[in-house]
Design an enzyme around this catalytic site. Structure first.
Site, PDB file in Angstrom:
ATOM      1  N   SER A  66      36.271  40.700  40.349  1.00  0.00           N
ATOM      2  CA  SER A  66      35.811  40.089  39.111  1.00  0.00           C
ATOM      3  C   SER A  66      34.295  40.136  39.082  1.00  0.00           C
ATOM      4  CB  SER A  66      36.284  38.627  39.082  1.00  0.00           C
ATOM      5  OG  SER A  66      35.613  37.878  38.107  1.00  0.00           O
ATOM      6  N   GLN A  76      33.206  27.589  38.961  1.00  0.00           N
ATOM      7  CA  GLN A  76      34.448  27.989  39.632  1.00  0.00           C
ATOM      8  C   GLN A  76      34.139  28.450  41.062  1.00  0.00           C
ATOM      9  OE1 GLN A  76      37.889  28.441  38.327  1.00  0.00           O
ATOM     10  NE2 GLN A  76      37.088  26.873  36.986  1.00  0.00           N
ATOM     11  N   TYR A  79      37.217  30.132  43.092  1.00  0.00           N
ATOM     12  CA  TYR A  79      37.548  31.427  42.485  1.00  0.00           C
ATOM     13  C   TYR A  79      36.465  32.436  42.837  1.00  0.00           C
ATOM     14  CZ  TYR A  79      38.244  34.915  38.798  1.00  0.00           C
ATOM     15  OH  TYR A  79      38.437  36.084  38.110  1.00  0.00           O
ATOM     16  N   CYS A  80      35.214  32.022  42.709  1.00  0.00           N
ATOM     17  CA  CYS A  80      34.072  32.893  43.014  1.00  0.00           C
ATOM     18  C   CYS A  80      34.099  33.331  44.483  1.00  0.00           C
ATOM     19  CB  CYS A  80      32.784  32.144  42.684  1.00  0.00           C
ATOM     20  SG  CYS A  80      31.305  33.129  42.797  1.00  0.00           S
ATOM     21  N   LYS A  83      36.758  36.006  45.056  1.00  0.00           N
ATOM     22  CA  LYS A  83      36.377  37.303  44.490  1.00  0.00           C
ATOM     23  C   LYS A  83      35.240  37.953  45.281  1.00  0.00           C
ATOM     24  CE  LYS A  83      39.543  37.313  41.464  1.00  0.00           C
ATOM     25  NZ  LYS A  83      40.608  38.307  41.541  1.00  0.00           N
ATOM     26  N   VAL A 114      38.058  38.499  30.475  1.00  0.00           N
ATOM     27  CA  VAL A 114      39.179  39.183  29.844  1.00  0.00           C
ATOM     28  C   VAL A 114      39.997  38.125  29.101  1.00  0.00           C
ATOM     29  CG1 VAL A 114      41.222  40.618  30.214  1.00  0.00           C
ATOM     30  CG2 VAL A 114      39.217  40.906  31.678  1.00  0.00           C
ATOM     31  N   ASP A 115      40.398  38.443  27.896  1.00  0.00           N
ATOM     32  CA  ASP A 115      41.147  37.505  27.067  1.00  0.00           C
ATOM     33  C   ASP A 115      42.552  37.322  27.627  1.00  0.00           C
ATOM     34  OD1 ASP A 115      41.925  35.810  25.051  1.00  0.00           O
ATOM     35  OD2 ASP A 115      42.146  37.370  23.543  1.00  0.00           O
ATOM     36  N   THR A 116      42.697  36.372  28.545  1.00  0.00           N
ATOM     37  CA  THR A 116      43.965  36.068  29.203  1.00  0.00           C
ATOM     38  C   THR A 116      44.172  34.555  29.218  1.00  0.00           C
ATOM     39  OG1 THR A 116      42.940  35.869  31.376  1.00  0.00           O
ATOM     40  CG2 THR A 116      43.739  38.070  30.743  1.00  0.00           C
TER      41      THR A 116
END
Length: 148
Positions: A66, A76, A79-80, A83, A114-116
């Site tokens: 990412s 985040q 998460y960071c 990644k 990303v649009d998720t």
């Protein structure tokens, strides 16, 4: 039925009778630690199977990271960290594969926003916790980097 990690990785191999490459991507709804462990495990399985030292023909392994794997993201941190781990592992494993003349190339793809569903979840306090107050900077980053 739920497939095991090995079944998922080699599913295409069974159908095509070969493995030229794999893409390691894990849905972010699972634990961030599991994401990193899965990428590492999948990469090593792919290297073992494709490596010329083991009778393979070489190939390509693509690990999904990412934009958060290339820069800090205060909102985040876990998460960071996962990644960044994928990027660092991929770079190191690529060097090792090259030194071994394995014929396997490794790359990490680091898309931005990303649009998720995970992107939509950042507006929920139960997902962001105390970082919810930093929504302004996140939205600024989305404007700057764009959304795929």
């Amino acid at each position: 039925r739920k497939l095991s990690t090995e079944e998922l990785i080699f599913l295409n191999c069974d159908r095509l009778r070969c493995l030229d490459g794999i893409t390691n991507w894990i849905d972010m709804s699972v634990s961030k630690l599991w994401v990193l462990v899965s990428v590492i495990s999948g990469t090593y399985l792919g290297l073992d199977y494709m490596s010329k030292q083991n009778g393979g023909e070489g190939g390509i392994i693509i690990n999904m990271s990412s934009l958060a794997g290339l820069m800090p993201v205060a909102q985040q941190p876990v998460y960071c960290a996962s990644k960044h781990g994928i990027v660092g592992f991929t770079r190191s494993a690529a060097m090792a594969a090259n030194l071994m003349n394995s014929g396997v190339r490794l790359n990490a793809i680091c898309p931005g926003f990303v649009d998720t569903p995970i992107l939509k979840s950042i507006e929920k306090e139960e997902n962001m916790g105390k970082y919810i107050e930093y929504m302004g900077p996140i939205k600024d980053m989305m404007k700057y980097y764009g959304i795929l």
